[in-house]
Design a protein around this motif. Structure first.
Motif, PDB file in Angstrom:
ATOM      1  N   VAL A 127     -37.054 -52.773 -23.957  1.00 25.22           N
ATOM      2  CA  VAL A 127     -35.942 -52.542 -24.872  1.00 25.22           C
ATOM      3  C   VAL A 127     -36.246 -51.272 -25.649  1.00 25.22           C
ATOM      4  CG1 VAL A 127     -34.706 -53.402 -26.897  1.00 25.22           C
ATOM      5  CG2 VAL A 127     -35.347 -54.976 -25.059  1.00 25.22           C
ATOM      6  N   HIS A 128     -35.299 -50.346 -25.677  1.00 23.04           N
ATOM      7  CA  HIS A 128     -35.508 -49.090 -26.395  1.00 23.04           C
ATOM      8  C   HIS A 128     -35.540 -49.345 -27.905  1.00 23.04           C
ATOM      9  CE1 HIS A 128     -35.129 -46.896 -22.702  1.00 23.04           C
ATOM     10  NE2 HIS A 128     -33.871 -47.268 -22.511  1.00 23.04           N
ATOM     11  N   ARG A 129     -36.650 -49.004 -28.537  1.00 23.98           N
ATOM     12  CA  ARG A 129     -36.794 -49.174 -29.984  1.00 23.98           C
ATOM     13  C   ARG A 129     -37.471 -47.940 -30.589  1.00 23.98           C
ATOM     14  NH1 ARG A 129     -38.863 -54.495 -28.223  1.00 23.98           N
ATOM     15  NH2 ARG A 129     -37.243 -56.056 -28.594  1.00 23.98           N
ATOM     16  N   ARG A 130     -37.188 -47.687 -31.852  1.00 25.11           N
ATOM     17  CA  ARG A 130     -37.888 -46.642 -32.587  1.00 25.11           C
ATOM     18  C   ARG A 130     -39.330 -47.062 -32.769  1.00 25.11           C
ATOM     19  NH1 ARG A 130     -34.103 -45.657 -37.771  1.00 25.11           N
ATOM     20  NH2 ARG A 130     -35.848 -46.829 -38.634  1.00 25.11           N
ATOM     21  N   LEU A 131     -40.199 -46.096 -32.988  1.00 25.27           N
ATOM     22  CA  LEU A 131     -41.612 -46.413 -33.161  1.00 25.27           C
ATOM     23  C   LEU A 131     -41.860 -47.291 -34.383  1.00 25.27           C
ATOM     24  CD1 LEU A 131     -43.418 -43.097 -32.151  1.00 25.27           C
ATOM     25  CD2 LEU A 131     -43.932 -45.370 -31.253  1.00 25.27           C
ATOM     26  N   ASP A 132     -41.181 -47.006 -35.486  1.00 23.70           N
ATOM     27  CA  ASP A 132     -41.423 -47.820 -36.680  1.00 23.70           C
ATOM     28  C   ASP A 132     -41.012 -49.271 -36.450  1.00 23.70           C
ATOM     29  OD1 ASP A 132     -38.713 -47.133 -36.620  1.00 23.70           O
ATOM     30  OD2 ASP A 132     -38.527 -46.969 -38.797  1.00 23.70           O
ATOM     31  N   GLU A 133     -39.909 -49.485 -35.732  1.00 23.31           N
ATOM     32  CA  GLU A 133     -39.464 -50.852 -35.440  1.00 23.31           C
ATOM     33  C   GLU A 133     -40.443 -51.545 -34.493  1.00 23.31           C
ATOM     34  OE1 GLU A 133     -35.679 -49.931 -33.800  1.00 23.31           O
ATOM     35  OE2 GLU A 133     -34.647 -49.942 -35.745  1.00 23.31           O
ATOM     36  N   ALA A 134     -40.913 -50.835 -33.486  1.00 23.45           N
ATOM     37  CA  ALA A 134     -41.847 -51.424 -32.526  1.00 23.45           C
ATOM     38  C   ALA A 134     -43.172 -51.779 -33.191  1.00 23.45           C
ATOM     39  CB  ALA A 134     -42.083 -50.460 -31.370  1.00 23.45           C
ATOM     40  N   VAL A 135     -43.645 -50.934 -34.099  1.00 22.87           N
ATOM     41  CA  VAL A 135     -44.898 -51.197 -34.797  1.00 22.87           C
ATOM     42  C   VAL A 135     -44.759 -52.421 -35.705  1.00 22.87           C
ATOM     43  CG1 VAL A 135     -46.472 -50.308 -36.575  1.00 22.87           C
ATOM     44  CG2 VAL A 135     -45.836 -48.874 -34.632  1.00 22.87           C
ATOM     45  N   ARG A 136     -43.612 -52.570 -36.358  1.00 20.61           N
ATOM     46  CA  ARG A 136     -43.398 -53.754 -37.180  1.00 20.61           C
ATOM     47  C   ARG A 136     -43.468 -55.026 -36.327  1.00 20.61           C
ATOM     48  NH1 ARG A 136     -39.703 -50.452 -40.105  1.00 20.61           N
ATOM     49  NH2 ARG A 136     -37.914 -51.241 -38.917  1.00 20.61           N
ATOM     50  N   ARG A 137     -42.923 -54.959 -35.121  1.00 19.81           N
ATOM     51  CA  ARG A 137     -42.989 -56.107 -34.214  1.00 19.81           C
ATOM     52  C   ARG A 137     -44.433 -56.401 -33.816  1.00 19.81           C
ATOM     53  NH1 ARG A 137     -38.374 -57.899 -31.551  1.00 19.81           N
ATOM     54  NH2 ARG A 137     -36.460 -56.925 -32.285  1.00 19.81           N
ATOM     55  N   LEU A 138     -45.204 -55.362 -33.583  1.00 18.79           N
ATOM     56  CA  LEU A 138     -46.616 -55.573 -33.259  1.00 18.79           C
ATOM     57  C   LEU A 138     -47.344 -56.230 -34.440  1.00 18.79           C
ATOM     58  CD1 LEU A 138     -47.556 -52.184 -31.549  1.00 18.79           C
ATOM     59  CD2 LEU A 138     -47.247 -54.382 -30.409  1.00 18.79           C
ATOM     60  N   SER A 139     -47.005 -55.808 -35.646  1.00 20.48           N
ATOM     61  CA  SER A 139     -47.688 -56.325 -36.840  1.00 20.48           C
ATOM     62  C   SER A 139     -47.422 -57.814 -37.034  1.00 20.48           C
ATOM     63  CB  SER A 139     -47.236 -55.546 -38.081  1.00 20.48           C
ATOM     64  OG  SER A 139     -47.582 -54.190 -37.965  1.00 20.48           O
ATOM     65  N   THR A 140     -46.252 -58.271 -36.660  1.00 17.16           N
ATOM     66  CA  THR A 140     -45.935 -59.692 -36.831  1.00 17.16           C
ATOM     67  C   THR A 140     -46.698 -60.585 -35.869  1.00 17.16           C
ATOM     68  OG1 THR A 140     -44.046 -59.577 -35.312  1.00 17.16           O
ATOM     69  CG2 THR A 140     -43.618 -59.149 -37.647  1.00 17.16           C
ATOM     70  N   LYS A 141     -47.254 -59.978 -34.817  1.00 13.89           N
ATOM     71  CA  LYS A 141     -48.007 -60.744 -33.818  1.00 13.89           C
ATOM     72  C   LYS A 141     -49.488 -60.832 -34.146  1.00 13.89           C
ATOM     73  CE  LYS A 141     -44.910 -59.405 -30.040  1.00 13.89           C
ATOM     74  NZ  LYS A 141     -44.832 -58.755 -28.703  1.00 13.89           N
ATOM     75  N   THR A 142     -49.941 -60.032 -35.129  1.00 18.00           N
ATOM     76  CA  THR A 142     -51.374 -59.987 -35.424  1.00 18.00           C
ATOM     77  C   THR A 142     -51.646 -60.484 -36.834  1.00 18.00           C
ATOM     78  OG1 THR A 142     -51.164 -57.688 -36.162  1.00 18.00           O
ATOM     79  CG2 THR A 142     -51.736 -58.068 -33.862  1.00 18.00           C
TER      80      THR A 142
END
Length: 319
Positions: free
Chosen positions: A304-319
């Motif tokens: 899914v095409h996402r901005r870097l800031d949005e993708a990083v926030r998603r990564l943060s919720t997993k860790t």
């Protein structure tokens, strides 16, 4: 299951950045009419709109002092794209500066970006991929969410070193700088970086900053950036997708440059630079077709095409 992110980012390096690399003078150059912005940025926005891509633009603060450039940045932000920091003066030796010099450069760019689009940047990419502990420590202290400077690509650095050595032999100055070699050992996928050694993953619980490396082909470490995409073609990229999908499971970071959507026929492109930048020999129409097909391959691959800031926030919720 959350779909993985495809993050398209663009380094908006104006022609004066490339002139510095090649030791060239740009006679009659008007920074307010730079074709990277006047043509490349406009074409990128049109391409992203057509392909449903929300991108991250890494902008150089000095360029935003031009009203026409600042207006294009506002337009990009209003269209939903992220505006991130690419330094104020684009010094290729930024990592060699003192902490005070580095922070002053970053802060100056931040102010111009916030003035242009109403939001302070949360992401950074250093000029020439020349990352250092000092830069990362300053980014962390200033509240950035991520850095996106790691490029674990030996073929790129080998070619860069050979070109710089050849220029020295010819007595031609280059303002570029070789990257610290141990960054080539960094992980290929996003990780929380150590502040003192950002090419290494941090121990859980310690202060860290997200590092988002640019995508390369696993094992071969062949670069997957705008310049190389028109070499392998959309078909070649599609053939690599199953392999890439196994490595880049959570986030695929695809980097472009504003220069990728101009060519040597465009008004304002000096022939002296066109002779040094072979990618300018490829027509804009061909590059647009290739890039659009690559975006479609990523979408078909489940990204899914996402901005870097949005993708990083998603990564943060997993860790």
């Amino acid at each position: 299951m959350v779909a993985p992110s495809s993050c398209v980012s663009v380094d908006m390096d104006s022609l004066w950045c490339y002139a510095a690399i090649h030791g060239l003078e740009l006679e009659g150059y008007d920074p307010g009419q730079d074709p990277v912005w006047r043509l490349g940025m406009v074409r990128l926005l049109e391409l992203f709109e057509r392909c449903g891509v929300k991108a991250t633009f890494f902008c150089v603060g000095r360029d935003l002092e031009q009203p026409a450039v600042a207006q294009l940045v506002r337009q990009a932000a209003a269209a939903g794209h992220e505006i991130a920091n690419h330094s104020y003066a684009h010094p290729y030796n930024l990592r060699s500066g003192s902490p005070q010099e580095i922070e002053a450069d970053l802060a100056r760019a931040e102010a111009l970006i916030e003035a242009a689009c109403g939001r302070a940047p949360v992401g950074f990419r250093t000029p020439g991929y020349n990352l250092s502990a000092s830069i990362v420590e300053i980014l962390h202290r200033r509240g950035y969410q991520y850095d996106a400077s790691v490029f674990s690509c030996p073929p790129y650095y080998g070619a860069k070193g050979a070109i710089m050595a050849m220029m020295r032999l010819r007595g031609q100055p280059s303002r570029s700088q070789m990257t610290l070699p141990w960054t080539l050992l960094a992980p290929l996928v996003p990780y929380r970086a150590r502040l003192d050694q950002p090419w290494k993953a941090a121990t859980p619980g310690l202060a860290s900053l997200w590092e988002v490396p640019m995508a390369v082909v696993p094992a071969a470490r062949f670069p997957l950036i705008g310049t190389s995409l028109h070499l392998i073609g959309a078909g070649g990229f599609g053939a690599l997708m199953p392999w890439l999908r196994r490595t880049h499971r959570a986030l695929f970071s695809l980097e472009f440059h504003g220069l990728d959507l101009i060519d040597r026929t465009d008004l304002g492109v000096p022939q002296s630079l066109a002779q040094r930048q072979p990618d300018l020999a490829v027509s804009v129409a061909d590059k647009i077709d290739t890039f659009a097909a690559v975006f479609e391959h990523l979408h078909a691959g489940g990204y899914v095409h996402r901005r870097l800031d949005e993708a990083v926030r998603r990564l943060s919720t997993k860790t």
